[in-house]
Design a protein around this motif. Structure first.
Motif, PDB file in Angstrom:
ATOM      1  N   ILE A 174       0.838  -1.205   0.000  1.00  0.00           N
ATOM      2  CA  ILE A 174       0.000   0.000   0.000  1.00  0.00           C
ATOM      3  C   ILE A 174       0.867   1.248   0.000  1.00  0.00           C
ATOM      4  CG2 ILE A 174      -1.603   1.345   1.408  1.00  0.00           C
ATOM      5  CD1 ILE A 174      -2.839  -1.441   2.221  1.00  0.00           C
ATOM      6  N   ILE A 175       1.957   1.229   0.773  1.00  0.00           N
ATOM      7  CA  ILE A 175       2.884   2.372   0.789  1.00  0.00           C
ATOM      8  C   ILE A 175       3.436   2.615  -0.614  1.00  0.00           C
ATOM      9  CG2 ILE A 175       5.144   3.178   1.601  1.00  0.00           C
ATOM     10  CD1 ILE A 175       4.512   1.802   4.282  1.00  0.00           C
ATOM     11  N   GLN A 176       3.798   1.555  -1.307  1.00  0.00           N
ATOM     12  CA  GLN A 176       4.310   1.701  -2.669  1.00  0.00           C
ATOM     13  C   GLN A 176       3.247   2.268  -3.601  1.00  0.00           C
ATOM     14  OE1 GLN A 176       5.711  -2.449  -3.044  1.00  0.00           O
ATOM     15  NE2 GLN A 176       7.748  -1.596  -3.455  1.00  0.00           N
ATOM     16  N   ARG A 177       2.019   1.820  -3.452  1.00  0.00           N
ATOM     17  CA  ARG A 177       0.960   2.322  -4.328  1.00  0.00           C
ATOM     18  C   ARG A 177       0.649   3.793  -4.036  1.00  0.00           C
ATOM     19  NH1 ARG A 177      -5.142  -0.096  -5.369  1.00  0.00           N
ATOM     20  NH2 ARG A 177      -5.789   1.594  -6.753  1.00  0.00           N
ATOM     21  N   ILE A 178       0.624   4.172  -2.757  1.00  0.00           N
ATOM     22  CA  ILE A 178       0.434   5.578  -2.388  1.00  0.00           C
ATOM     23  C   ILE A 178       1.513   6.421  -3.039  1.00  0.00           C
ATOM     24  CG2 ILE A 178       0.561   7.218  -0.456  1.00  0.00           C
ATOM     25  CD1 ILE A 178      -0.612   4.955   1.305  1.00  0.00           C
ATOM     26  N   ASN A 179       2.737   5.943  -2.963  1.00  0.00           N
ATOM     27  CA  ASN A 179       3.870   6.664  -3.534  1.00  0.00           C
ATOM     28  C   ASN A 179       3.749   6.780  -5.055  1.00  0.00           C
ATOM     29  OD1 ASN A 179       7.089   6.078  -4.529  1.00  0.00           O
ATOM     30  ND2 ASN A 179       6.683   7.823  -3.204  1.00  0.00           N
ATOM     31  N   GLN A 180       3.295   5.724  -5.699  1.00  0.00           N
ATOM     32  CA  GLN A 180       3.120   5.757  -7.150  1.00  0.00           C
ATOM     33  C   GLN A 180       2.044   6.757  -7.563  1.00  0.00           C
ATOM     34  OE1 GLN A 180       2.294   1.635  -7.939  1.00  0.00           O
ATOM     35  NE2 GLN A 180       4.423   1.016  -7.689  1.00  0.00           N
ATOM     36  N   ASP A 181       1.131   7.064  -6.650  1.00  0.00           N
ATOM     37  CA  ASP A 181       0.090   8.057  -6.926  1.00  0.00           C
ATOM     38  C   ASP A 181       0.548   9.474  -6.600  1.00  0.00           C
ATOM     39  OD1 ASP A 181      -1.724   6.263  -7.937  1.00  0.00           O
ATOM     40  OD2 ASP A 181      -2.801   5.967  -6.068  1.00  0.00           O
ATOM     41  N   GLY A 182       1.848   9.645  -6.343  1.00  0.00           N
ATOM     42  CA  GLY A 182       2.414  10.976  -6.216  1.00  0.00           C
ATOM     43  C   GLY A 182       2.632  11.497  -4.810  1.00  0.00           C
ATOM     44  N   VAL A 183       2.471  10.645  -3.807  1.00  0.00           N
ATOM     45  CA  VAL A 183       2.655  11.077  -2.423  1.00  0.00           C
ATOM     46  C   VAL A 183       4.034  10.633  -1.931  1.00  0.00           C
ATOM     47  CG1 VAL A 183       1.763  10.970  -0.056  1.00  0.00           C
ATOM     48  CG2 VAL A 183       0.179  10.838  -2.006  1.00  0.00           C
ATOM     49  N   ALA A 184       4.856  11.581  -1.485  1.00  0.00           N
ATOM     50  CA  ALA A 184       6.130  11.233  -0.859  1.00  0.00           C
ATOM     51  C   ALA A 184       5.847  10.661   0.528  1.00  0.00           C
ATOM     52  CB  ALA A 184       7.034  12.454  -0.752  1.00  0.00           C
ATOM     53  N   VAL A 185       6.612   9.655   0.916  1.00  0.00           N
ATOM     54  CA  VAL A 185       6.377   8.974   2.193  1.00  0.00           C
ATOM     55  C   VAL A 185       7.670   8.935   3.002  1.00  0.00           C
ATOM     56  CG1 VAL A 185       5.653   6.829   3.314  1.00  0.00           C
ATOM     57  CG2 VAL A 185       4.579   7.529   1.155  1.00  0.00           C
ATOM     58  N   ILE A 186       7.580   9.328   4.266  1.00  0.00           N
ATOM     59  CA  ILE A 186       8.668   9.124   5.217  1.00  0.00           C
ATOM     60  C   ILE A 186       8.125   8.244   6.335  1.00  0.00           C
ATOM     61  CG2 ILE A 186      10.326  10.167   6.804  1.00  0.00           C
ATOM     62  CD1 ILE A 186      10.121  12.756   5.254  1.00  0.00           C
ATOM     63  N   PHE A 187       8.793   7.115   6.586  1.00  0.00           N
ATOM     64  CA  PHE A 187       8.333   6.236   7.662  1.00  0.00           C
ATOM     65  C   PHE A 187       9.528   5.784   8.492  1.00  0.00           C
ATOM     66  CE2 PHE A 187       9.546   3.212   4.428  1.00  0.00           C
ATOM     67  CZ  PHE A 187       9.979   2.087   5.121  1.00  0.00           C
ATOM     68  N   ASN A 188       9.260   5.409   9.731  1.00  0.00           N
ATOM     69  CA  ASN A 188      10.327   4.868  10.566  1.00  0.00           C
ATOM     70  C   ASN A 188      10.011   3.423  10.927  1.00  0.00           C
ATOM     71  OD1 ASN A 188       8.387   5.052  12.590  1.00  0.00           O
ATOM     72  ND2 ASN A 188       9.329   6.798  13.588  1.00  0.00           N
ATOM     73  N   GLU A 189      11.073   2.680  11.208  1.00  0.00           N
ATOM     74  CA  GLU A 189      10.915   1.252  11.426  1.00  0.00           C
ATOM     75  C   GLU A 189      12.208   0.725  12.029  1.00  0.00           C
ATOM     76  OE1 GLU A 189       9.842  -2.441  11.705  1.00  0.00           O
ATOM     77  OE2 GLU A 189       8.358  -0.865  11.446  1.00  0.00           O
ATOM     78  N   GLN A 190      12.208  -0.518  12.493  1.00  0.00           N
ATOM     79  CA  GLN A 190      13.414  -1.142  13.024  1.00  0.00           C
ATOM     80  C   GLN A 190      13.939  -2.262  12.134  1.00  0.00           C
ATOM     81  OE1 GLN A 190      13.794  -1.796  17.301  1.00  0.00           O
ATOM     82  NE2 GLN A 190      11.787  -0.884  17.605  1.00  0.00           N
TER      83      GLN A 190
END
Length: 238
Positions: free
Chosen positions: A180-196
């Motif tokens: 879903i993050i990849q699809r959101i990004n493909q629709d033009g939204v930049a994404v910053i997320f944190n994780e371990q």
């Protein structure tokens, strides 16, 4: 190369008398997925909160689309084009799925497009259309995370911040959220997320940052980060 969508310069953040971030600098460009990685207590959640105005900066600067937003109040960020998915979802558990999602379009800058945005997020998350009248608190953790992401997307952000989006989720749901993050990004939204999780974070991202003790100790492309000796030292002690 285009100008960065977001620039964080020498950011210092304190909680009371305790300093959490030390001269943190990072960038995100339009169309990028950026991962912020670090062990517990490294300050990675604080970086996102500072960008959103939830953790006031002692010093440093945060620029978004060429505008200094360092002192902009949190409630004004949505109109600027920044939205955030908070850690552990933070839904209104007694309200329905549809009611929770529509809260993301409360701001007048988003309200005019609420209908089309709702169609878009329900296309991203078909289960939300199927469960629109279900009480949100009765959904599984993964389903609640989808509601939280959908709510944040209702404001039509150009930058989406995600605080530990995989926390407490099963491997199957984690894979689904990553898609879903990849699809959101493909629709033009930049994404910053944190994780371990190293492989999960940098395998998904265009660019990554590693925090240790509130400082950026490494940055690079996702693939550069995966193969880094610094990553192995911080996470594996080798």
């Amino acid at each position: 190369m285009s100008e960065p969508l977001l620039t964080v310069e020498n950011l210092n953040v304190l909680y009371g008398d305790y300093q959490v971030l030390w001269d943190v600098s990072m960038q995100a460009r339009a169309g990028e997925i950026v991962a912020v990685l670090g062990p517990n207590g490294s300050g990675k959640s604080t970086v996102l909160k500072a960008i959103m105005g939830l953790a006031p900066a002692k010093s440093g600067r945060i620029m978004f689309e060429g505008r200094d937003i360092t002192r902009v109040p949190t409630h004004e960020m949505v109109a600027l084009g920044i939205s955030m998915v908070l850690e552990r979802r933070r839904l209104f558990s007694a309200m329905t799925v549809r009611e929770n999602v529509l809260l993301g379009a409360y701001h007048r800058s988003a309200g005019k497009e609420a209908k089309s945005r709702l169609e878009w997020v329900e296309d991203l998350f078909p289960i939300l259309a199927e469960r629109r009248d279900q009480i949100a608190g009765r959904m599984s953790g993964g389903e609640q995370q989808m509601v939280a992401i959908a709510r944040s997307l209702m404001s039509k952000p150009r930058l989406l911040l995600m605080d530990e989006p995989y926390l407490g989720l099963s491997p199957r749901i984690v894979k689904q959220i990553a898609g879903i993050i990849q699809r959101i990004n493909q629709d033009g939204v930049a994404v910053i997320f944190n994780e371990q999780n190293v492989q999960l974070s940098f395998g998904l991202s265009n660019h990554g940052y590693l925090l240790e003790g509130g400082r950026v100790v490494l940055s690079g492309t996702g693939q550069e980060m995966i193969g880094s000796d610094v990553i192995r030292r911080v996470y594996l002690g080798v």
